[in-house]
Design a protein around this motif. Structure first.
Motif, mmCIF file in Angstrom:
data_model
loop_
_atom_site.group_PDB
_atom_site.id
_atom_site.type_symbol
_atom_site.label_atom_id
_atom_site.label_comp_id
_atom_site.label_asym_id
_atom_site.label_seq_id
_atom_site.Cartn_x
_atom_site.Cartn_y
_atom_site.Cartn_z
ATOM 1 N N ARG A 74 42.834 42.348 60.288
ATOM 2 C CA ARG A 74 43.163 42.956 58.758
ATOM 3 C C ARG A 74 44.197 43.927 58.810
ATOM 4 O O ARG A 74 44.331 44.610 59.765
ATOM 5 C CB ARG A 74 41.742 43.425 58.134
ATOM 6 C CG ARG A 74 40.692 42.454 58.176
ATOM 7 C CD ARG A 74 39.349 43.293 57.477
ATOM 8 N NE ARG A 74 39.854 43.034 56.029
ATOM 9 C CZ ARG A 74 39.258 43.473 54.928
ATOM 10 N NH1 ARG A 74 37.964 44.131 55.302
ATOM 11 N NH2 ARG A 74 39.685 43.676 53.649
ATOM 12 N N ARG A 75 44.807 43.737 57.835
ATOM 13 C CA ARG A 75 46.060 44.849 57.484
ATOM 14 C C ARG A 75 46.021 45.327 56.269
ATOM 15 O O ARG A 75 45.407 44.894 55.240
ATOM 16 C CB ARG A 75 47.486 43.961 57.902
ATOM 17 C CG ARG A 75 47.501 43.055 59.120
ATOM 18 C CD ARG A 75 48.924 42.430 59.192
ATOM 19 N NE ARG A 75 49.261 41.854 60.425
ATOM 20 C CZ ARG A 75 48.571 40.567 60.934
ATOM 21 N NH1 ARG A 75 47.931 39.951 60.095
ATOM 22 N NH2 ARG A 75 48.822 40.165 62.245
ATOM 23 N N ILE A 76 46.595 46.663 56.222
ATOM 24 C CA ILE A 76 46.657 47.278 55.084
ATOM 25 C C ILE A 76 48.113 47.546 54.526
ATOM 26 O O ILE A 76 49.020 47.105 55.413
ATOM 27 C CB ILE A 76 45.964 48.629 55.309
ATOM 28 C CG1 ILE A 76 46.662 49.509 56.511
ATOM 29 C CG2 ILE A 76 44.574 48.306 55.507
ATOM 30 C CD1 ILE A 76 46.372 50.677 56.465
ATOM 31 N N SER A 77 48.378 47.833 53.252
ATOM 32 C CA SER A 77 49.462 47.993 52.827
ATOM 33 C C SER A 77 50.030 49.578 53.154
ATOM 34 O O SER A 77 49.330 50.254 53.695
ATOM 35 C CB SER A 77 49.506 47.751 51.230
ATOM 36 O OG SER A 77 48.715 48.782 50.531
ATOM 37 N N GLU A 78 51.174 49.663 52.527
ATOM 38 C CA GLU A 78 51.847 51.170 52.840
ATOM 39 C C GLU A 78 50.765 52.115 51.968
ATOM 40 O O GLU A 78 50.637 53.261 52.055
ATOM 41 C CB GLU A 78 53.189 51.352 52.310
ATOM 42 C CG GLU A 78 54.017 50.512 53.423
ATOM 43 C CD GLU A 78 54.120 51.140 54.569
ATOM 44 O OE1 GLU A 78 54.142 52.589 54.681
ATOM 45 O OE2 GLU A 78 53.975 50.614 55.448
ATOM 46 N N LEU A 79 50.470 51.631 50.853
ATOM 47 C CA LEU A 79 49.587 52.595 50.210
ATOM 48 C C LEU A 79 48.199 52.789 50.704
ATOM 49 O O LEU A 79 47.666 53.901 50.928
ATOM 50 C CB LEU A 79 49.252 51.891 48.772
ATOM 51 C CG LEU A 79 50.062 51.903 47.642
ATOM 52 C CD1 LEU A 79 49.828 51.318 46.677
ATOM 53 C CD2 LEU A 79 50.541 53.349 47.126
ATOM 54 N N GLY A 80 47.745 51.690 51.455
ATOM 55 C CA GLY A 80 46.347 51.703 52.288
ATOM 56 C C GLY A 80 46.614 52.641 53.563
ATOM 57 O O GLY A 80 45.792 53.366 53.816
ATOM 58 N N LYS A 81 47.951 52.471 53.979
ATOM 59 C CA LYS A 81 48.394 53.389 55.146
ATOM 60 C C LYS A 81 48.148 54.934 54.829
ATOM 61 O O LYS A 81 47.811 55.497 55.624
ATOM 62 C CB LYS A 81 49.553 52.914 55.760
ATOM 63 C CG LYS A 81 50.115 53.948 56.948
ATOM 64 C CD LYS A 81 51.518 53.777 57.302
ATOM 65 C CE LYS A 81 52.166 54.398 58.327
ATOM 66 N NZ LYS A 81 53.330 54.283 58.533
ATOM 67 N N ALA A 82 48.634 55.260 53.697
ATOM 68 C CA ALA A 82 48.671 56.503 53.183
ATOM 69 C C ALA A 82 47.066 57.225 53.059
ATOM 70 O O ALA A 82 46.944 58.298 53.098
ATOM 71 C CB ALA A 82 49.354 56.612 51.867
ATOM 72 N N ALA A 83 46.426 56.059 52.808
ATOM 73 C CA ALA A 83 44.952 56.698 52.591
ATOM 74 C C ALA A 83 44.073 56.331 53.756
ATOM 75 O O ALA A 83 42.724 56.830 53.746
ATOM 76 C CB ALA A 83 44.408 55.850 51.407
ATOM 77 N N ALA A 84 44.720 55.978 54.810
ATOM 78 C CA ALA A 84 43.819 55.733 56.207
ATOM 79 C C ALA A 84 44.289 56.819 57.218
ATOM 80 O O ALA A 84 44.994 57.483 57.010
ATOM 81 C CB ALA A 84 44.226 54.430 56.768
ATOM 82 N N ALA A 85 43.466 56.689 58.394
ATOM 83 C CA ALA A 85 43.705 57.612 59.539
ATOM 84 C C ALA A 85 44.614 56.874 60.316
ATOM 85 O O ALA A 85 44.453 55.540 60.609
ATOM 86 C CB ALA A 85 42.319 57.913 60.213
ATOM 87 N N VAL A 86 45.820 57.254 60.873
ATOM 88 C CA VAL A 86 46.800 56.505 61.489
ATOM 89 C C VAL A 86 47.019 57.335 62.750
ATOM 90 O O VAL A 86 47.113 58.294 63.060
ATOM 91 C CB VAL A 86 48.078 56.476 60.901
ATOM 92 C CG1 VAL A 86 49.271 55.931 61.550
ATOM 93 C CG2 VAL A 86 47.941 56.024 59.395
ATOM 94 N N ALA A 87 46.749 56.360 63.938
ATOM 95 C CA ALA A 87 46.926 56.867 65.415
ATOM 96 C C ALA A 87 48.568 56.598 65.798
ATOM 97 O O ALA A 87 48.982 55.421 65.276
ATOM 98 C CB ALA A 87 45.884 56.290 66.241
#
Length: 230
Positions: A74-87
């Protein structure tokens, strides 16, 4: 206070007066929580379609099948990235919640920047710790770590983060870590190639069986052998 001793192979080790396990000279041991920063994962709102169907990887347990990963189901959008925890790239991802923990400890290295869900912890190695060495050391201690797993309220497995942070973690100098990791990676590649060869041989054998046992492919028989069989 530390004293120098020799092990059965004559190699110098360091041991403590308190009876802690001996370490090779040049190695040190610290709680894992002092060797890496721990990040918790998250899931962008499933009710917001704008967060999903993008190109940025989002790691869940189902993606943690190999030691190194750079893509996800599964992949997320740039908006989703901004709302997610990113390692960040070269983080070590460890599954800390899920039924899988009752039988295995998924550990993988993020080959690129990746988001991840709440069932996963990202360990960001300190400057004196190599990500590959960290991953291999966790896998080498899998049995001990799995003994820390308990059952969460809804029946799934749970690896307590504080217990993981308290885990004694032994490591040598950074150059030696990298050398060790390269050696183990060579063995990993050899194992993958061997498994592929075995799979290919199984497929070829099955095809040969199908041909031989239906008469599609015939074998030559000498006249004397045929007469003896008769």
């Amino acid at each position: 206070m530390k004293d120098r001793r020799s092990n059965s192979k004559g190699r110098d080790t360091l041991s403590t007066k308190k009876g802690h396990a001996a370490l090779p000279v040049g190695w040190q041991c610290k709680p894992l929580g002092e060797c890496a920063d721990f990040m918790s994962g998250s899931t962008p709102s499933l009710n917001n379609a704008a967060f999903w169907s993008g190109e940025f990887p989002w790691v869940t347990a189902r993606d943690m099948k190999a030691l190194r990963i750079d893509s996800t189901a599964r992949r997320i959008s740039e908006l989703g990235k901004a709302a997610a925890a990113v390692a960040p790239a070269q983080s070590v991802l460890v599954l800390t919640r899920g039924m899988t923990l009752f039988k295995d400890l998924p550990v993988c290295i993020a080959e690129r920047e990746m988001a991840f869900n709440q069932d996963v912890k990202a360990l960001i190695p300190a400057s004196d710790l190599d990500a590959s060495f960290l991953a291999y050391q966790l896998l080498a201690n899998k049995r001990e770590i799995l003994q820390m797993v308990d059952t969460a309220g809804h029946g799934t497995g749970r690896l307590d983060t504080q217990l993981l942070k308290d885990l004694p973690f032994a490591f040598p100098s950074l150059p030696e870590q990298r050398r060790i990791a390269r050696i183990l990676a060579t063995w990993d590649r050899a194992l993958v190639n061997t498994e592929r060869l075995i799979d290919k041989l199984h497929a070829e054998k099955n095809a040969l069986m199908a041909d031989l046992l239906t008469g599609t492919r015939r074998v030559s028989v000498r006249h004397k052998e045929a007469m003896d069989a008769a």
